[in-house]
Motif scaffolding. Structure first.
Motif, mmCIF file in Angstrom:
data_model
loop_
_atom_site.group_PDB
_atom_site.id
_atom_site.type_symbol
_atom_site.label_atom_id
_atom_site.label_comp_id
_atom_site.label_asym_id
_atom_site.label_seq_id
_atom_site.Cartn_x
_atom_site.Cartn_y
_atom_site.Cartn_z
ATOM 1 N N VAL A 107 0.818 -1.346 -0.009
ATOM 2 C CA VAL A 107 0.173 -0.123 -0.085
ATOM 3 C C VAL A 107 0.936 1.165 -0.084
ATOM 4 C CG1 VAL A 107 -1.816 1.275 1.171
ATOM 5 C CG2 VAL A 107 -1.928 -1.166 1.093
ATOM 6 N N ARG A 108 0.704 2.336 -1.045
ATOM 7 C CA ARG A 108 1.313 3.402 -1.015
ATOM 8 C C ARG A 108 1.040 4.362 0.008
ATOM 9 N NH1 ARG A 108 0.071 2.431 -5.991
ATOM 10 N NH2 ARG A 108 -1.625 4.131 -6.276
ATOM 11 N N MET A 109 1.899 5.098 0.779
ATOM 12 C CA MET A 109 1.388 5.804 1.875
ATOM 13 C C MET A 109 2.259 7.067 1.778
ATOM 14 S SD MET A 109 1.755 3.073 5.128
ATOM 15 C CE MET A 109 3.496 2.405 4.826
ATOM 16 N N ALA A 110 1.479 8.331 2.232
ATOM 17 C CA ALA A 110 1.784 9.728 2.079
ATOM 18 C C ALA A 110 1.454 10.286 3.482
ATOM 19 C CB ALA A 110 1.470 10.433 1.103
ATOM 20 N N VAL A 111 2.051 11.230 4.160
ATOM 21 C CA VAL A 111 1.749 12.192 5.015
ATOM 22 C C VAL A 111 1.082 13.200 4.508
ATOM 23 C CG1 VAL A 111 2.304 13.646 6.952
ATOM 24 C CG2 VAL A 111 3.457 11.151 6.736
ATOM 25 N N ALA A 112 -0.157 13.838 4.932
ATOM 26 C CA ALA A 112 -0.676 15.240 4.576
ATOM 27 C C ALA A 112 -1.157 15.702 5.754
ATOM 28 C CB ALA A 112 -2.007 14.848 3.928
ATOM 29 N N THR A 113 -0.235 16.733 6.218
ATOM 30 C CA THR A 113 -0.224 17.303 7.493
ATOM 31 C C THR A 113 -0.420 18.665 7.229
ATOM 32 O OG1 THR A 113 0.912 17.784 9.410
ATOM 33 C CG2 THR A 113 2.231 17.447 7.622
ATOM 34 N N SER A 114 -0.982 19.522 8.127
ATOM 35 C CA SER A 114 -1.203 21.050 8.327
ATOM 36 C C SER A 114 0.320 21.704 8.557
ATOM 37 C CB SER A 114 -2.284 21.447 8.899
ATOM 38 O OG SER A 114 -3.503 20.934 8.636
ATOM 39 N N SER A 115 0.906 20.876 9.159
ATOM 40 C CA SER A 115 2.474 21.483 9.638
ATOM 41 C C SER A 115 3.199 21.415 8.560
ATOM 42 C CB SER A 115 3.299 20.461 10.474
ATOM 43 O OG SER A 115 2.501 20.305 11.805
ATOM 44 N N ALA A 116 3.802 22.825 8.398
ATOM 45 C CA ALA A 116 4.770 23.246 7.151
ATOM 46 C C ALA A 116 5.852 21.685 6.900
ATOM 47 C CB ALA A 116 5.782 24.354 7.619
ATOM 48 N N THR A 117 5.964 21.616 5.803
ATOM 49 C CA THR A 117 6.839 20.340 5.267
ATOM 50 C C THR A 117 8.158 20.180 6.057
ATOM 51 O OG1 THR A 117 5.725 20.689 3.017
ATOM 52 C CG2 THR A 117 7.730 19.336 3.389
ATOM 53 N N PRO A 118 8.973 21.106 6.450
ATOM 54 C CA PRO A 118 10.363 21.073 7.098
ATOM 55 C C PRO A 118 10.107 20.528 8.337
ATOM 56 C CG PRO A 118 10.130 22.934 5.810
ATOM 57 C CD PRO A 118 9.149 22.601 5.717
ATOM 58 N N ILE A 119 8.982 21.311 9.051
ATOM 59 C CA ILE A 119 8.806 21.066 10.350
ATOM 60 C C ILE A 119 8.251 19.324 10.599
ATOM 61 C CG2 ILE A 119 7.342 21.445 12.527
ATOM 62 C CD1 ILE A 119 9.657 23.416 11.812
ATOM 63 N N ALA A 120 7.383 19.136 9.471
ATOM 64 C CA ALA A 120 6.777 17.594 9.306
ATOM 65 C C ALA A 120 8.078 16.697 9.197
ATOM 66 C CB ALA A 120 5.859 17.522 8.281
ATOM 67 N N ALA A 121 8.877 16.894 8.387
ATOM 68 C CA ALA A 121 10.163 16.221 8.178
ATOM 69 C C ALA A 121 10.730 16.015 9.331
ATOM 70 C CB ALA A 121 10.637 16.643 6.944
ATOM 71 N N GLY A 128 11.788 8.438 13.587
ATOM 72 C CA GLY A 128 12.112 7.362 13.154
ATOM 73 C C GLY A 128 11.232 6.625 12.077
ATOM 74 N N ILE A 129 10.212 7.430 11.440
ATOM 75 C CA ILE A 129 9.346 6.979 10.356
ATOM 76 C C ILE A 129 9.111 7.538 9.242
ATOM 77 C CG2 ILE A 129 7.790 5.619 12.340
ATOM 78 C CD1 ILE A 129 5.732 8.159 12.059
ATOM 79 N N ILE A 130 10.103 8.431 9.177
ATOM 80 C CA ILE A 130 10.013 9.328 7.676
ATOM 81 C C ILE A 130 10.177 8.476 6.519
ATOM 82 C CG2 ILE A 130 12.500 10.037 7.597
ATOM 83 C CD1 ILE A 130 11.529 12.545 6.662
ATOM 84 N N LYS A 131 10.999 7.278 6.506
ATOM 85 C CA LYS A 131 11.298 6.496 5.430
ATOM 86 C C LYS A 131 10.214 5.644 5.048
ATOM 87 C CE LYS A 131 16.265 6.722 5.673
ATOM 88 N NZ LYS A 131 17.606 5.736 5.799
ATOM 89 N N ARG A 132 9.123 5.510 5.965
ATOM 90 C CA ARG A 132 8.134 4.665 5.702
ATOM 91 C C ARG A 132 7.024 5.270 4.845
ATOM 92 N NH1 ARG A 132 6.714 0.667 9.145
ATOM 93 N NH2 ARG A 132 7.963 0.304 10.731
ATOM 94 N N PHE A 133 7.491 6.499 4.397
ATOM 95 C CA PHE A 133 6.372 7.395 3.423
ATOM 96 C C PHE A 133 6.767 7.682 2.162
ATOM 97 C CE2 PHE A 133 5.221 8.061 7.942
ATOM 98 C CZ PHE A 133 3.735 7.522 8.006
ATOM 99 N N ASP A 134 6.136 7.524 1.153
ATOM 100 C CA ASP A 134 6.614 7.638 -0.169
ATOM 101 C C ASP A 134 6.609 9.359 -0.454
ATOM 102 O OD1 ASP A 134 6.417 5.089 -1.529
ATOM 103 O OD2 ASP A 134 4.531 5.096 -0.887
ATOM 104 N N TYR A 135 5.871 10.108 0.269
ATOM 105 C CA TYR A 135 5.559 11.509 0.110
ATOM 106 C C TYR A 135 5.062 12.186 1.326
ATOM 107 C CZ TYR A 135 6.023 15.409 -3.350
ATOM 108 O OH TYR A 135 6.341 16.314 -3.731
ATOM 109 N N ILE A 136 5.558 13.653 1.635
ATOM 110 C CA ILE A 136 5.039 14.429 2.428
ATOM 111 C C ILE A 136 4.413 15.669 1.883
ATOM 112 C CG2 ILE A 136 5.485 15.597 4.590
ATOM 113 C CD1 ILE A 136 7.920 13.932 4.829
ATOM 114 N N VAL A 137 3.128 15.574 2.298
ATOM 115 C CA VAL A 137 2.581 16.990 1.751
ATOM 116 C C VAL A 137 2.046 17.823 2.958
ATOM 117 C CG1 VAL A 137 0.573 18.129 0.493
ATOM 118 C CG2 VAL A 137 1.450 15.943 -0.532
ATOM 119 N N GLY A 138 2.759 18.940 3.277
ATOM 120 C CA GLY A 138 2.693 19.729 4.270
ATOM 121 C C GLY A 138 1.617 20.896 3.937
ATOM 122 N N GLY A 139 1.213 21.582 5.028
ATOM 123 C CA GLY A 139 0.367 22.850 4.810
ATOM 124 C C GLY A 139 0.840 23.917 3.926
ATOM 125 N N ASP A 140 2.223 24.059 3.866
ATOM 126 C CA ASP A 140 2.697 25.138 3.345
ATOM 127 C C ASP A 140 2.671 24.691 1.693
ATOM 128 O OD1 ASP A 140 4.411 22.986 3.910
ATOM 129 O OD2 ASP A 140 6.429 24.047 3.155
#
Length: 230
Positions: A107-121, A128-140
């Motif tokens: 299952v492909r996975m992404a984070v979709a968070t209202s936090s700014a992308t650098p803060i989310a990263a 320790g879970i950043i590599k689990r996701f294919d993409y991060i979409v931040g509120g910015d």
């Protein structure tokens, strides 16, 4: 009923993957106290799930006539980031088991968070879970804050997922509304705010933990596309 595997899963971050909303509330209330504002917990709860632009608009309406708003925001953010830097941000129960199960099924996975992308990263890296996701979409990265569906539609597009075959995991009311509006199947794990009767009328699933979410997905009769089972 046969189980239908989702193509993708989109995750909110704060209060859902990471137990960070309490740290944010703690730092917010400390800043309020320093500014003589008293208990502003209801104002904080009304902000949950908002991106920075929406957050500042809500703050302005609530306390903008009582404080220097940019200074207030900077102080709040500084206190919050100190708590994160001190290693106080932890994963919510059940995160790793759920991610393991979804990964094993492709299952492909992404984070979709209202936090700014650098803060989310930063937070995803520290836990320790950043590599689990294919993409991060931040509120910015989007124009419209939750409850607008833009962030989930953007995240789905980035990982080439059909929203109608995508699960959304959320804790906040705004996030749930955004996921439903995007045409995804939403599973809510409430954190600081319980769903209202109005929110429950959307027909999404509400569970106590991500452990319960995994149990649901493992059920042989679970069909995430079945509206009547929501």
């Amino acid at each position: 009923m046969t189980s239908v595997k989702p193509d993708a899963a989109l995750f909110d971050m704060d209060g859902l993957l990471i137990d960070s909303e309490r740290l944010s509330l703690q730092s917010f209330l400390a800043t309020c106290s320093d500014n003589g504002l008293g208990d502003q917990t209801p104002l904080f709860l009304s902000i949950v799930g908002s991106n920075e632009v929406s957050l500042m608009s809500i703050l302005d309406a609530g306390i903008g006539d009582q404080v220097d708003l940019p200074a207030f925001r900077a102080d709040w953010a500084g206190r919050y980031h100190e708590l994160i830097a001190d290693g106080q941000v932890l994963l919510k129960p059940g995160v790793e088991a759920l991610l393991d199960w979804l990964t094993a099924r492709g299952v492909r996975m992404a984070v979709a968070t209202s936090s700014a992308t650098p803060i989310a990263a930063l937070k995803l890296t520290r836990t320790g879970i950043i590599k689990r996701f294919d993409y991060i979409v931040g509120g910015d990265m989007v124009r419209h804050s939750k409850p607008h569906p833009e962030i989930f539609l953007t995240a789905a597009a980035r990982i080439q997922a059909d929203p109608s075959r995508t699960l959304v995991f959320e804790d906040s009311s705004n996030g749930v509304k955004a996921g439903v509006a995007a045409g995804c199947t939403v599973i809510q794990i409430p954190d600081l705010v319980q769903p209202t009767p109005e929110l429950l009328s959307l027909g999404h699933r509400v569970l106590d933990s991500l452990h319960d979410a995994l149990t649901l997905l493992q059920s042989p009769v679970f069909d995430f596309t079945d509206e009547g089972d929501r």
